[in-house]
Scaffold this active site. Structure first.
Site, mmCIF file in Angstrom:
data_model
loop_
_atom_site.group_PDB
_atom_site.id
_atom_site.type_symbol
_atom_site.label_atom_id
_atom_site.label_comp_id
_atom_site.label_asym_id
_atom_site.label_seq_id
_atom_site.Cartn_x
_atom_site.Cartn_y
_atom_site.Cartn_z
ATOM 1 N N GLY A 248 28.124 47.829 40.029
ATOM 2 C CA GLY A 248 28.431 48.229 41.399
ATOM 3 C C GLY A 248 27.419 47.809 42.431
ATOM 4 C CD GLU A 283 28.842 49.233 32.141
ATOM 5 O OE1 GLU A 283 29.585 49.498 33.109
ATOM 6 O OE2 GLU A 283 28.979 49.767 31.033
ATOM 7 N N GLY A 285 28.273 43.022 37.827
ATOM 8 C CA GLY A 285 29.147 41.853 37.833
ATOM 9 C C GLY A 285 28.901 41.076 39.108
ATOM 10 N NE ARG A 286 31.205 43.535 44.534
ATOM 11 C CZ ARG A 286 32.493 43.445 44.881
ATOM 12 N NH1 ARG A 286 32.882 42.490 45.677
ATOM 13 N NH2 ARG A 286 33.367 44.326 44.438
ATOM 14 N NE ARG A 322 36.205 40.507 46.617
ATOM 15 C CZ ARG A 322 35.542 40.803 47.711
ATOM 16 N NH1 ARG A 322 35.311 39.885 48.623
ATOM 17 N NH2 ARG A 322 35.081 42.016 47.903
ATOM 18 C CE1 TYR A 326 39.720 45.555 45.538
ATOM 19 C CE2 TYR A 326 39.361 43.199 45.469
ATOM 20 C CZ TYR A 326 39.577 44.395 44.821
ATOM 21 O OH TYR A 326 39.620 44.426 43.456
ATOM 22 C CB CYS A 352 56.614 32.452 50.915
ATOM 23 S SG CYS A 352 56.847 30.681 50.821
ATOM 24 C CD GLU A 353 53.862 38.114 49.750
ATOM 25 O OE1 GLU A 353 53.517 39.061 50.484
ATOM 26 O OE2 GLU A 353 54.704 38.223 48.846
ATOM 27 C CE1 TYR A 381 35.532 42.365 39.633
ATOM 28 C CE2 TYR A 381 33.712 42.270 41.191
ATOM 29 C CZ TYR A 381 34.252 42.737 40.022
ATOM 30 O OH TYR A 381 33.533 43.579 39.215
HETATM 31 C C1 LIG Z 1 34.003 46.471 37.266
HETATM 32 C C2 LIG Z 1 33.005 47.197 36.438
HETATM 33 C C3 LIG Z 1 31.655 46.851 36.497
HETATM 34 C C4 LIG Z 1 31.112 45.783 37.413
HETATM 35 O O1 LIG Z 1 31.242 46.121 38.747
HETATM 36 P P1 LIG Z 1 30.473 45.252 39.871
HETATM 37 O O2 LIG Z 1 30.786 45.933 41.118
HETATM 38 O O3 LIG Z 1 31.048 43.876 39.806
HETATM 39 O O4 LIG Z 1 29.043 45.265 39.527
HETATM 40 C C5 LIG Z 1 30.782 47.521 35.670
HETATM 41 N N1 LIG Z 1 31.203 48.510 34.842
HETATM 42 C C6 LIG Z 1 32.500 48.869 34.763
HETATM 43 C C7 LIG Z 1 32.894 49.932 33.831
HETATM 44 C C8 LIG Z 1 33.439 48.237 35.560
HETATM 45 O O5 LIG Z 1 34.718 48.610 35.487
#
Ligand SMILES: *Cc1c(COP(=O)(O)O)cnc(C)c1O
Length: 436
Positions: A248, A283, A285-286, A322, A326, A352-353, A381
């Site tokens: 997150g 964890e 990602g982004r 996105r 979002y 077509c949207e 994403y």
């Molecule tokens: C999506 C997700 C993440 C990664 O989220 P980011 O915002 O990309 O860091 C980590 N843990 C879980 C369980 C997720 O579903």
């Protein structure tokens, strides 16, 4: 990533010169592989990983990259080479992780709706942690593990019920969301798990949401986790090893954005984790890949409608959803547009949207047919949320390393997209089981 402009590297509206990623000019790359195309910087991924790893260094920890942010095999291989583990949310992601050499023990399996088949696949792979999100999932997993003659290493994902300031679709750790076990039910469930044959309660987990730039929700959530850990220990649980605080971590999408301060994040997390004596799993990602990626697209046509200036480009919501999904804002930079006057422009895709747009009312250099646009902050994403709506082939993905590039996913071919469909139905009797 740094988007280098030959006319200087100032972000903002002036000096949109020739654009490069690392040592590679994007116009040459677009010529070579065509548009639309995703381009990722290895240097940026390395730098983000190193920054977070260094910030968390005072405690034993592991960065489990969240595969769903960008599951390209080359990105996974790069992160594995840096020492990352992975966080997955499906058995498809497990297959991807295994394909680049991640061991089962490198994997945390999250997700609110794991099927029995996914549980079996995870157990067979020796996944290090399965984060359970409900009582029924816990019982099902125990049953599956016993039937397989295995013990499932589990975490319980807590919904810490913290308030986060992010898009409603990316807030996951607040009351009433589908994610996690409500924090006041966790203790009872965890104590039950600790007594259940087929389960080993290894961890307590949370993931409060995505694109969070304040440290407060992480600190508040972690406080709740530690409270639960204390109660469980008092209740005789001795198997806890891991505190998984999810991902997150927010990044900067526009100049005025304040990204998460990694040092402040670490300062909030490290002392608490240290006091628990537990191993820390994160964890992100982004954070690792979001600003490593740009999407290159070209202007096809310009038109005026209802007093608006509209640029139709060759990428759309099927390539990057996105903005539509979002209401996300992505910076768009125009290659070689130095000195042009600025005009308020809508940048829209060919789908077509009416929701198919990348930017509305955007202040941009006056666009010309064939212009190369660089859509920034699309490493996370982006490609993973592509679709083939309108029978559009998915774009290729390119990795840049210094002045070299490699195509790490080919452009999808329209002919290949027909594979697996059956124009002439092969009929079956009503209840027969068939392979799909
Ligand atoms: C999506 C997700 C993440 C990664 O989220 P980011 O915002 O990309 O860091 C980590 N843990 C879980 C369980 C997720 O579903």
């Amino acid at each position: 990533m740094r988007l280098v402009r030959q006319a200087g590297d100032e972000r903002g509206r002036v000096g949109q010169g020739v654009l490069s990623v690392e040592g590679l000019e994007l116009r040459a790359l677009a010529e070579a592989v065509g548009t639309p195309v995703y381009v990722y910087s290895t240097a940026h991924v390395r730098a983000q990983y190193a920054a977070l790893d260094a910030a968390l260094a005072p405690v034993p920890h592991r960065i489990h990259y969240s595969v769903k942010a960008n599951g390209n095999l080359a990105i996974l291989a790069l992160l594995r080479s840096l020492g990352a583990g992975v966080d997955i949310v499906s058995s498809g992601e497990l297959v991807r992780a295994r394909a680049v050499g991640f061991a089962g023990s490198d994997v945390v399996f999250s997700g609110v709706g794991k099927t029995r088949e996914e549980m079996r696949a995870a157990l067979a792979a020796g996944v290090g942690l399965l984060n359970v999100e409900s009582e029924e999932e816990l019982d099902t997993l125990a049953e599956v593990a016993r039937a397989e003659g295995r013990t499932a290493p589990i975490g319980i994902r807590v919904n810490p019920e913290v308030t986060v300031d992010t898009h409603p679709y990316t807030a996951t750790g607040s009351k009433g969301k589908k994610f996690g076990v409500p924090h006041d039910e966790v203790e009872a469930l965890a104590l039950r798990a600790a007594r259940t044959k087929g389960l080993r309660l290894r961890g307590i987990a949370m993931h409060v949401g995505s694109q969070i730039v304040d440290v407060a929700p992480f600190a508040a959530g972690l406080e709740r986790l530690l409270d639960i850990v204390r109660r469980l220990r008092a209740g005789g649980v001795t198997t806890l090893e891991v505190l998984d605080i999810g991902g997150g971590l927010g990044i900067r999408y526009r100049e005025s954005d304040r990204p998460l301060d990694v040092a402040a994040y670490a300062a909030a997390v490290v002392p608490q984790v240290r006091s628990s004596g537990l191993f820390l799993a994160v964890e992100p990602g982004r954070f690792l890949v979001g600003n490593a990626g740009v999407l290159l697209t070209r202007v096809l046509y310009r038109k005026k409608s209802g007093g608006r200036l509209i640029a139709v480009i060759d990428a759309g919501m099927t390539d990057l959803i996105r903005p539509s999904h979002y209401q996300a804002w992505h910076e768009i930079v125009v290659d070689g547009a130095e000195g042009r006057p600025h005009v308020c422009t809508d940048v829209v895709g060919p789908i077509c949207e009416s929701g198919d747009f990348f930017a509305l009312d955007r202040d941009l250099p006056a666009l010309e047919q064939g212009d190369l646009l660089v859509v920034r902050g699309t490493g996370a994403y982006g490609f993973v949320m592509t679709s083939t709506y309108n029978a559009r082939p998915r774009p290729p993905e390119v990795l840049v390393d210094g002045d070299r590039f490699a195509v790490v996913r080919d452009r999808e071919l329209p002919d290949a997209m027909l594979a697996g469909e059956h124009a002439a139905p092969e009929w079956h009797a009503a209840a027969a089981a068939v392979a799909t």
